[in-house]
Design an enzyme around this catalytic site. Structure first.
Site, PDB file in Angstrom:
ATOM      1  CD  GLU A 109      11.272  -5.533  10.060  1.00 27.63           C
ATOM      2  OE1 GLU A 109      10.828  -6.673   9.866  1.00 27.63           O
ATOM      3  OE2 GLU A 109      12.201  -5.043   9.409  1.00 27.63           O
ATOM      4  CE  LYS A 111      12.757   4.603  10.261  1.00 20.26           C
ATOM      5  NZ  LYS A 111      14.065   5.215  10.442  1.00 20.26           N
ATOM      6  CG  ASP A 113      18.519   6.283  15.029  1.00 16.13           C
ATOM      7  OD1 ASP A 113      18.930   6.546  13.880  1.00 16.13           O
ATOM      8  OD2 ASP A 113      18.210   7.156  15.861  1.00 16.13           O
ATOM      9  CE1 TYR A 214      17.456  -2.480   8.574  1.00 18.55           C
ATOM     10  CE2 TYR A 214      16.442  -2.560   6.401  1.00 18.55           C
ATOM     11  CZ  TYR A 214      17.252  -1.917   7.319  1.00 18.55           C
ATOM     12  OH  TYR A 214      17.853  -0.742   6.998  1.00 18.55           O
ATOM     13  CE  LYS A 301      11.781   9.172  11.816  1.00 18.52           C
ATOM     14  NZ  LYS A 301      13.226   9.136  11.943  1.00 18.52           N
ATOM     15  CB  CYS A 391      33.168  14.804  53.264  1.00 16.75           C
ATOM     16  SG  CYS A 391      31.526  14.083  53.394  1.00 16.75           S
ATOM     17  CB  CYS A 394      31.406  14.755  57.756  1.00 14.22           C
ATOM     18  SG  CYS A 394      32.681  13.873  56.853  1.00 14.22           S
ATOM     19  CB  CYS A 407      33.780  10.899  52.841  1.00 12.83           C
ATOM     20  SG  CYS A 407      33.772  11.319  54.591  1.00 12.83           S
ATOM     21  CB  CYS A 413      30.587  10.634  57.091  1.00 11.46           C
ATOM     22  SG  CYS A 413      30.047  11.474  55.604  1.00 11.46           S
TER      23      CYS A 413
HETATM   24  P1  AMP Z   1      14.529   7.155   7.039  1.00 10.01           P
HETATM   25  O1  AMP Z   1      16.023   7.176   6.898  1.00 10.01           O
HETATM   26  O2  AMP Z   1      14.067   7.785   8.322  1.00 10.01           O
HETATM   27  O3  AMP Z   1      13.824   7.610   5.796  1.00 10.01           O
HETATM   28  O4  AMP Z   1      14.097   5.660   7.223  1.00 10.01           O
HETATM   29  C1  AMP Z   1      14.493   4.697   6.306  1.00 10.01           C
HETATM   30  C2  AMP Z   1      15.628   3.967   6.899  1.00 10.01           C
HETATM   31  O5  AMP Z   1      15.227   3.254   8.036  1.00 10.01           O
HETATM   32  C3  AMP Z   1      16.193   2.909   6.017  1.00 10.01           C
HETATM   33  O6  AMP Z   1      17.099   3.428   5.106  1.00 10.01           O
HETATM   34  C4  AMP Z   1      16.899   2.033   7.015  1.00 10.01           C
HETATM   35  O7  AMP Z   1      18.205   2.529   7.186  1.00 10.01           O
HETATM   36  C5  AMP Z   1      16.224   2.305   8.319  1.00 10.01           C
HETATM   37  N1  AMP Z   1      15.680   1.112   8.971  1.00 10.01           N
HETATM   38  C6  AMP Z   1      15.958   0.773  10.249  1.00 10.01           C
HETATM   39  N2  AMP Z   1      15.337  -0.346  10.596  1.00 10.01           N
HETATM   40  C7  AMP Z   1      14.640  -0.761   9.536  1.00 10.01           C
HETATM   41  C8  AMP Z   1      13.791  -1.864   9.299  1.00 10.01           C
HETATM   42  N3  AMP Z   1      13.538  -2.775  10.256  1.00 10.01           N
HETATM   43  N4  AMP Z   1      13.239  -1.976   8.078  1.00 10.01           N
HETATM   44  C9  AMP Z   1      13.481  -1.047   7.127  1.00 10.01           C
HETATM   45  N5  AMP Z   1      14.275   0.010   7.283  1.00 10.01           N
HETATM   46  C10 AMP Z   1      14.845   0.174   8.467  1.00 10.01           C
HETATM   47 ZN    ZN Z   2      31.944  12.647  55.077  1.00  9.76          ZN
END
Ligand code: AMP
Ligand code: ZN
Length: 650
Positions: A109, A111, A113, A214, A301, A391, A394, A407, A413
């Site tokens: 799945e 990850k 951010d 998740y 990652k 411009c 031109c 312009c 132009c």
């Molecule tokens: P890290 O903070 O890099 O150690 O990674 C762990 C963190 O990944 C967890 O605390 C979650 O916040 C995040 N995370 C994001 N997506 C997922 C996912 N699909 N499953 C588990 N953790 C996830």
């Molecule tokens: Zn022009």
């Protein structure tokens, strides 16, 4: 309806809208019921705990309250390469019996951010939202969490339930926010974290966050695999991202990782990798945890999609409409394997708000657009960028329209003319094959081309003088130019490059008006009587047809035999007439693009799958609609299926 029923109904409608992306009623209907609820709450002085009115924020908290997690939140072990992933797979298999290892499957799945969230429900009600903190102690952010529209305030389950997910600011929300923000946000992660860890809940609400869950941290076990766990969460109304895949082998896992890396730029949420988890929950129990992370999961990652680099200079370019836009010239930097040396800065307003300077460092992000975007400044060094007044091509004095500079010299132009003629010749317009931007530039430089109409006056000798043009190529181009006289009216209207008039509007106009002459004579009221044509478009059309230079070009075109063939709704590509189509999933282009395409071929596009649906256009994943279509036996078409269908009928 009593208050309880109103709240339930509104929550159901909001879930359909935000989580399932499948609205049940119009915005107007929702708003009317919502207003009714607000009035009733005011009148009675009662507010139900799961009332949607609690989502708008407003509370300004004094401080954050610490909360000790019932179970610690683990971190994830990381793999930086496929080799490390293989080593992990080996360790996992080593801890299982041979039979178990043969039955093992993985869940891959996204990850996310953003900011990790824990949502606690008691007897159905959202009672607490908590941040991860250090994994043992987090902070309560219940009021902030309520503003996330996709987090249900109520779930249909008794007892104590705890879920883990990620609070995210979609790129689209970031973009909208930054359009007016005094201090633009640099990236969605900061956007989400700053919103949720903000004591002013109105600010949280303003950021339009979303959340994907998740994991189930507490609650009687009702599932044996991760897949079932996801279904369980979905059934409770919790938002679960549609993109996840069960893989039987590690090879499949790696294939899926490559796939996700490919679609990453199209996702509306920021991800920094994928998480691979053992799919079978009993095996997870057996594998257990180290002090800091589960043994049954690993994060793979990706390389960062963002970078900082030096802004060396700003170049100003003139586009087809005369719009003058700044491009940042950067110290080349590698983002996710692509070297980036230029980025867009949109307009001067944008430069000022972002506060970027020449000689200073900037944050940039690779996006789904070809040209990456500068998100903000990374330091305070450098000198101010100055707005240009003339411009760059031109020398004409620029004019300001809204936040953009233009312009006004549409007459001579050069970049404007080249772009205009290039657009006229493009595939969706007059489709003149073999007329490249380079050829147009060459003809202009030689003094043979001053307007679109001159195309029809070209003689072979003029082309033969150009580099790379022999007899054959010259003939082909002249034939293509000649054939363009036969193009239908909608393509001609589109090709003229009237402001605000894209393909769809051009088609609407061509369906309504029989000729360019008729369109020219139309009043603004007449234009606005058409669906989808508002004051801005009608203004742009009216202005276009009053420009004396344009009028004389149109006369020349007419004299050359370019009239635009009349089209009729039924005759022009109506192969999907009467068909009802639903769109779902992640497609290669925006949904509105496909909606327009389908409508242009006569189809009706609706929001939800029912037995009246003729087919579902499905992109990557696409959860509930796809399931429903499958259940009802409704054909599911991919983008290429649709393409084939349209081509076949043409
Ligand atoms: P890290 O903070 O890099 O150690 O990674 C762990 C963190 O990944 C967890 O605390 C979650 O916040 C995040 N995370 C994001 N997506 C997922 C996912 N699909 N499953 C588990 N953790 C996830
Ligand atoms: Zn022009």
């Amino acid at each position: 309806m009593d208050m309880r029923a109103m709240v339930d109904r509104l929550n159901e409608l909001a879930r359909a809208y935000y989580t399932l992306d499948d609205p049940l009623v119009s915005d107007g209907e929702y708003d009317a019921l919502y207003d009714e609820l607000v009035a009733l709450e005011r009148e009675t002085g009662t507010i139900l705990p799961d009332s949607p009115t609690q989502r708008v924020g407003g509370e300004i908290l004094e401080e954050f309250v610490k909360f000790t997690h019932e179970k610690p939140l683990y971190s994830l072990d990381k793999a930086q390469s496929f080799d490390e992933l293989r080593a992990w797979d080996k360790r996992v298999r080593g801890r299982l019996t041979e039979k178990e290892a043969s039955e093992l499957s993985y869940m891959v799945e996204l990850k996310f951010d953003g900011l990790t969230l824990v949502a606690i429900y008691d007897d159905g009600l959202l009672t607490r939202g908590v941040t991860r903190g250090n994994g043992t102690v987090g902070e309560e952010i219940t009021a902030q969490m309520r503003t996330i529209r996709t987090v249900p305030l109520h779930i249909p389950r008794e007892g104590h339930r705890v879920f883990q997910g990620e609070g995210l600011m979609p790129y689209s929300a970031l973009k909208t926010y930054n359009e007016t923000a005094a201090i633009p946000l640099k990236n969605p992660r900061n956007g989400a974290a700053g919103a949720l860890r903000n004591l002013d809940t109105r600010e949280t609400a303003r950021r339009n966050l979303i959340c994907y869950f998740y994991a189930t941290l507490d609650g009687p076990e009702e599932f044996a695999t991760d897949g079932e766990e996801k279904d369980y969460m979905r059934a409770l109304g919790l938002p679960v991202h549609p993109h996840s895949k069960i893989c039987a082998t590690l090879d499949e896992v790696m294939e899926e990782i490559l796939e996700i890396e490919k679609i990453r730029p199209q996702l509306d949420v920021m991800i920094d990798g994928v998480v691979v988890k053992v799919n079978n929950l009993p095996y997870r129990e057996k594998l257990g945890y180290t002090v800091k992370a589960p043994r049954w999961a690993i994060a793979y990652k990706f390389e960062a999609e963002e970078a900082t680099t030096l802004l060396k200079d700003v170049a100003w370019n003139v586009g087809r409409t005369g719009k003058v836009t700044p491009t940042a010239l950067l110290e080349p930097v590698d983002i996710g394997g692509v070297t980036i040396a230029r980025a867009t800065l949109n307009n001067f307003d944008d430069i000022q708000r972002k506060g970027v300077k020449i000689g200073g460092r900037v944050f940039l992000r690779r996006s789904n657009d070809v040209i990456p975007e500068i998100l903000g400044k990374a330091d305070d060094l450098g000198r101010e960028i100055e707005m240009i007044e003339h411009c760059p091509s031109c020398g004409t004095q620029l004019i300001q329209r809204g936040v953009h500079s233009f312009c006004p010299n549409t007459l001579s132009c050069t970049p404007q003319l080249i772009a205009r003629i290039n657009h006229y010749a493009s595939r969706d317009a007059m489709d003149i094959r073999g007329l490249s931007e380079k050829t147009i530039g060459g003809l202009m430089a030689a003094g043979h081309l001053h307007s679109i109409a001159d195309l029809y006056e070209l003689d072979p000798q003029e082309l033969l003088e150009l580099e790379g043009f022999g007899q054959k190529r010259t003939e082909n181009l002249l034939t293509a130019i000649d054939q363009s006289k036969e193009r239908p009216l909608d393509q001609l209207i589109y090709g003229l490059g009237i402001g605000q008039v894209g393909k769809k509007t051009a088609r609407d106009l061509a369906l309504h008006f029989d000729s360019l002459e008729e369109l020219k004579g139309a009043t603004r009221e007449e234009l606005e009587a058409l669906d989808d044509i508002g004051p801005e478009t009608s203004q742009a059309i009216a202005t276009f047809f009053t420009d004396p230079h344009i009028l004389s070009t149109l006369e020349e075109l007419e004299a050359a035999g370019v009239r635009g063939k009349k089209i009729k709704g039924e005759e022009k590509s109506q192969q999907l007439a009467g068909k009802t189509v639903v769109i779902t999933g992640t497609l290669s282009q925006s949904r509105s693009h496909f909606q327009e395409l389908l409508q242009a071929h006569g189809a009706k596009v609706t929001g939800s799958v029912s037995k009246n649906t003729d087919f579902l256009l499905a992109g990557e994943k696409g959860g509930s609609k796809r399931d429903k279509a499958e259940a009802l036996g409704i054909p599911i078409l991919s983008e290429s299926d649709l393409e084939a269908l349209l081509e076949e009928a043409e």
